[in-house]
Scaffold this motif. Sequence first.
Motif, PDB file in Angstrom:
ATOM      1  N   SER A 153     -10.416   4.558   8.547  1.00 19.14           N
ATOM      2  CA  SER A 153     -10.876   5.460   7.435  1.00 19.14           C
ATOM      3  C   SER A 153     -12.240   5.909   7.455  1.00 19.14           C
ATOM      4  O   SER A 153     -12.457   7.107   7.213  1.00 19.14           O
ATOM      5  CB  SER A 153     -10.626   4.701   5.970  1.00 19.14           C
ATOM      6  OG  SER A 153     -10.631   5.592   4.947  1.00 19.14           O
ATOM      7  N   ILE A 198     -15.538   2.682   0.255  1.00 22.24           N
ATOM      8  CA  ILE A 198     -14.953   1.641   1.098  1.00 22.24           C
ATOM      9  C   ILE A 198     -15.860   0.449   0.887  1.00 22.24           C
ATOM     10  O   ILE A 198     -15.372  -0.705   0.657  1.00 22.24           O
ATOM     11  CB  ILE A 198     -14.639   1.941   2.460  1.00 22.24           C
ATOM     12  CG1 ILE A 198     -13.696   3.361   2.546  1.00 22.24           C
ATOM     13  CG2 ILE A 198     -14.134   0.583   3.235  1.00 22.24           C
ATOM     14  CD1 ILE A 198     -13.460   3.551   3.800  1.00 22.24           C
ATOM     15  N   LYS A 220       0.796  -1.298   0.063  1.00 28.13           N
ATOM     16  CA  LYS A 220      -0.040   0.053   0.045  1.00 28.13           C
ATOM     17  C   LYS A 220       0.727   1.364  -0.104  1.00 28.13           C
ATOM     18  O   LYS A 220       0.513   2.131  -0.652  1.00 28.13           O
ATOM     19  CB  LYS A 220      -0.753  -0.048   1.255  1.00 28.13           C
ATOM     20  CG  LYS A 220      -2.018   0.971   1.226  1.00 28.13           C
ATOM     21  CD  LYS A 220      -2.996   0.638   2.538  1.00 28.13           C
ATOM     22  CE  LYS A 220      -4.065   1.571   2.358  1.00 28.13           C
ATOM     23  NZ  LYS A 220      -3.886   2.662   3.205  1.00 28.13           N
ATOM     24  N   GLU A 222      -7.682   2.392  -1.840  1.00 28.85           N
ATOM     25  CA  GLU A 222      -6.754   1.489  -1.434  1.00 28.85           C
ATOM     26  C   GLU A 222      -7.376   0.822   0.038  1.00 28.85           C
ATOM     27  O   GLU A 222      -6.862  -0.203   0.376  1.00 28.85           O
ATOM     28  CB  GLU A 222      -5.355   2.062  -1.281  1.00 28.85           C
ATOM     29  CG  GLU A 222      -4.697   2.380  -2.379  1.00 28.85           C
ATOM     30  CD  GLU A 222      -3.471   1.903  -2.573  1.00 28.85           C
ATOM     31  OE1 GLU A 222      -3.308   0.543  -2.688  1.00 28.85           O
ATOM     32  OE2 GLU A 222      -2.526   2.642  -2.812  1.00 28.85           O
ATOM     33  N   ASP A 223      -7.624   1.844   1.060  1.00 29.16           N
ATOM     34  CA  ASP A 223      -8.000   1.257   2.379  1.00 29.16           C
ATOM     35  C   ASP A 223      -9.322   0.292   2.220  1.00 29.16           C
ATOM     36  O   ASP A 223      -9.305  -0.745   2.996  1.00 29.16           O
ATOM     37  CB  ASP A 223      -8.629   2.499   3.130  1.00 29.16           C
ATOM     38  CG  ASP A 223      -7.702   3.588   3.685  1.00 29.16           C
ATOM     39  OD1 ASP A 223      -6.577   3.034   3.382  1.00 29.16           O
ATOM     40  OD2 ASP A 223      -7.989   4.414   4.007  1.00 29.16           O
ATOM     41  N   ARG A 283      -7.435   7.445  -1.268  1.00 33.22           N
ATOM     42  CA  ARG A 283      -7.043   6.587  -0.157  1.00 33.22           C
ATOM     43  C   ARG A 283      -8.091   5.673   0.120  1.00 33.22           C
ATOM     44  O   ARG A 283      -7.759   4.437   0.719  1.00 33.22           O
ATOM     45  CB  ARG A 283      -6.605   7.723   0.804  1.00 33.22           C
ATOM     46  CG  ARG A 283      -6.512   6.961   2.324  1.00 33.22           C
ATOM     47  CD  ARG A 283      -6.413   8.207   3.376  1.00 33.22           C
ATOM     48  NE  ARG A 283      -7.519   8.669   3.935  1.00 33.22           N
ATOM     49  CZ  ARG A 283      -7.521   9.647   4.648  1.00 33.22           C
ATOM     50  NH1 ARG A 283      -6.251  10.059   5.410  1.00 33.22           N
ATOM     51  NH2 ARG A 283      -8.551  10.112   5.174  1.00 33.22           N
ATOM     52  N   SER A 284      -9.305   6.126  -0.047  1.00 32.65           N
ATOM     53  CA  SER A 284     -10.314   5.379   0.283  1.00 32.65           C
ATOM     54  C   SER A 284     -10.461   3.937  -0.535  1.00 32.65           C
ATOM     55  O   SER A 284     -10.591   2.957  -0.115  1.00 32.65           O
ATOM     56  CB  SER A 284     -11.898   5.953   0.018  1.00 32.65           C
ATOM     57  OG  SER A 284     -11.809   7.030   0.932  1.00 32.65           O
ATOM     58  N   MET A 289      -2.252   8.469   2.631  1.00 37.16           N
ATOM     59  CA  MET A 289      -2.421   7.153   3.324  1.00 37.16           C
ATOM     60  C   MET A 289      -1.647   6.982   4.656  1.00 37.16           C
ATOM     61  O   MET A 289      -2.080   6.168   5.483  1.00 37.16           O
ATOM     62  CB  MET A 289      -1.989   6.004   2.277  1.00 37.16           C
ATOM     63  CG  MET A 289      -2.848   6.116   1.067  1.00 37.16           C
ATOM     64  SD  MET A 289      -2.815   4.541   0.210  1.00 37.16           S
ATOM     65  CE  MET A 289      -1.121   4.517  -0.231  1.00 37.16           C
ATOM     66  N   THR A 321      -3.879   6.806   7.914  1.00 37.83           N
ATOM     67  CA  THR A 321      -4.725   5.549   8.360  1.00 37.83           C
ATOM     68  C   THR A 321      -3.839   4.424   8.367  1.00 37.83           C
ATOM     69  O   THR A 321      -4.126   3.720   9.340  1.00 37.83           O
ATOM     70  CB  THR A 321      -5.721   5.445   7.098  1.00 37.83           C
ATOM     71  OG1 THR A 321      -5.234   5.256   6.055  1.00 37.83           O
ATOM     72  CG2 THR A 321      -6.861   6.207   7.046  1.00 37.83           C
ATOM     73  N   THR A 322      -2.781   4.337   7.649  1.00 43.15           N
ATOM     74  CA  THR A 322      -1.892   3.133   7.449  1.00 43.15           C
ATOM     75  C   THR A 322      -1.114   2.969   8.764  1.00 43.15           C
ATOM     76  O   THR A 322      -0.899   1.794   9.295  1.00 43.15           O
ATOM     77  CB  THR A 322      -1.306   2.851   6.312  1.00 43.15           C
ATOM     78  OG1 THR A 322      -2.338   3.195   5.295  1.00 43.15           O
ATOM     79  CG2 THR A 322      -0.939   1.596   6.114  1.00 43.15           C
ATOM     80  N   VAL A 361      -7.600  -0.904   9.281  1.00 43.38           N
ATOM     81  CA  VAL A 361      -7.293   0.479   8.553  1.00 43.38           C
ATOM     82  C   VAL A 361      -8.654   1.068   7.748  1.00 43.38           C
ATOM     83  O   VAL A 361      -9.031   2.071   7.836  1.00 43.38           O
ATOM     84  CB  VAL A 361      -6.450   0.236   7.145  1.00 43.38           C
ATOM     85  CG1 VAL A 361      -6.273   1.463   6.506  1.00 43.38           C
ATOM     86  CG2 VAL A 361      -4.946   0.038   8.023  1.00 43.38           C
ATOM     87  N   PRO A 362      -9.657   0.090   7.042  1.00 43.12           N
ATOM     88  CA  PRO A 362     -10.817   0.728   6.597  1.00 43.12           C
ATOM     89  C   PRO A 362     -11.896   1.088   7.932  1.00 43.12           C
ATOM     90  O   PRO A 362     -12.363   2.009   7.507  1.00 43.12           O
ATOM     91  CB  PRO A 362     -11.525  -0.659   6.003  1.00 43.12           C
ATOM     92  CG  PRO A 362     -10.444  -1.785   5.718  1.00 43.12           C
ATOM     93  CD  PRO A 362      -9.292  -1.349   6.831  1.00 43.12           C
TER      94      PRO A 362
END
Length: 485
Positions: free
Chosen positions: A446, A359, A167, A402-403, A399-400, A193, A196-197, A442-443
Motif C-alpha cells: 500500500s 497507515i 478484510k 484497513e491495510d 483502503r489505507s 482493496m 493491495t490484498t 499488504v501495508p
Amino acid sequence: MEQRNGREVSFWLAMLPLTVMIIVMIFTVVKLEQGPHIPLIIGTTTAALVAWKMGYTWKDIEEMIYKGIRLALPAVVIIMLVGLTIGAWMGGGIVATMIFYGLKIITPSWFLVAICLICCIVSIAIGSSWSTMGTIGVAGMGIGLSMGIPAGMIAGAIISGAYFGDKMSPLSDTTNLAAGLTGTDLFDHIKHMLFTTIPGLLIALGVYTFLGKKFTTSQIEAVEIAQTSQVLQESFLITPWLLLVPLAVIVMVALKVPAIPALLVGITLGFLSQTFVQGGSLVGGIEALQSGFKIETGNEMVDGLFNGGGLDSMMYTVSMTIVAMTFGGILEFSGMLKALMNQLLKVVKSSASLIASTIGACFLTNASCSEQYISIVVPARMFSNAYRDKGLHSKNLSRSLEDGGTLTSVFIPWNTCGVFILGTLGVSVFEFGPYAVLNFIVPIISILYAFTGFTIVKLTEQEKIEIAQKELEKEQLKDQEVSLG
C-alpha cells in the motif's frame, strides 16, 4: 478535545503515557517474561494523571475509561463465545473429526497453502477472522502439529487466510466500519482493496509453498500420523456427520445470521454431540463449556491438543481487553490521541506521505489503544479532511485504514487481536509474526503504491462539487440548529 482552560494538549504531554507504557511493556514482557496487563495499568495510571493535569476531574476520567470499555464489549462477548465453542467442539469430537479427515486429505508439503486458502474461504463466507481462527484455525493447528510443522508457521498461515477474508468480506464489521466512516460505497471499498490484498495473498501463498517443501512425509512421520489417527478413533466417535456442525455455523453467518446467535447454535450442537454422539455425561459437557475439555489418551501430542477451551480459558483475554481499553479510552476521549495524530499531519507534504502517515497512524493506534476498531475510527476522523483537501477519493482512505489498521493489529502483543490469537491458537506474536505474511506485506504494498501513484484515485471535478455542496448543506443545518437552540 481541549483542556478545561481552552488550551489543546501538547504533543509531548500526550506522548508521556504512551512512552511510559511502551518502556514498561518492553521491560516486563521481554526482560521479565510476564504478561502485558500490569504495564497497561501503569500506562492507564499515567494517562489519568496527564488528563488530570489537563484539567479533567476524576469523574471525567472515569467516564473516559467506561467509554473505552464499552467500545470493547462486543469483542468481549465474541471472545467468551469462542471459548465456549472450542470447549464444546473439543468434547463433541468435532475438532477431532476435522483433524482426522484433514490428516488423510492434506499432505504436509501443501498444508500451509491449503489451510491458508481454507481460512480465506471460511472468513469471506462468515466475515470474521476471530470466528475462523477459533473454529477452523484450532483444527488446523492440530493437523499441522500432527504433521510436525512448527506452530508459528501454522498460525501465520491461518492468520493470513483469516484476515484476508475479514478484510474482503462484505459481512465483516471492520470492512463496513472503514467504508461507513469514510463515506465510501461498500463494494467500491472492497474492489479498491483488491489491488493491495490479492498481491499480498499471492506473495503469502508463494512463501507457504516454499516453506512447505521441507515438510515431506517421511516413513517415521507417516507412522506418527497413523498413530495420531488411531488415537483419535479410539478416543472419539469419528463420523463425517459431525462436520455438519461447523458447516451449519458457516452457512448461518453467510446467510447474514449475526455472529452471536450463530456461535450459540454451534455451541449447542457441540454440547449435544458430546452428550449424545460421544456418550459423555451432562456434567462432563458443562465442565467442557466452563473449564475446558479434558482427556487422557496416553499420547502426549493428542492430550496437548484436546485439553483446553472453555469459558475460563478466555478470561485472560477478556481481562486483557478490558485493561487495554481503559488505557485507550483515556487517550481517545481526553484528546491525547488527537494530539499525536495532529503531529503526524504536520509532516504530511504530499498525497504519498498522507497515505503512508495514515497507515503509520493506524499502527500507532493499534499499539497505543490496543484495539483494532479504534485504529480505524480515530485515523478516519483525523485524516478525512486532509484526503479531501488533496483531491483524493475517499476509497484511498478506507483502503489505507484497513491495510494499516485491520491487518497490523495482530502484531501488537497487548492488542486485543494479539491476545486473542495467543488464547485461541496458543501461539505468541513473536512466534507467528514472521509467518503472518499477508498481514505485514499488504501495508508495504500500500505504501509503495502511494509513492508510485499506482491505483491512487483522484476526485473528479464533479465529485469535488458534490462534496462541497454536501459540506455547505451541513453548515446550513448547523446554523439552523444553533438559531433554533
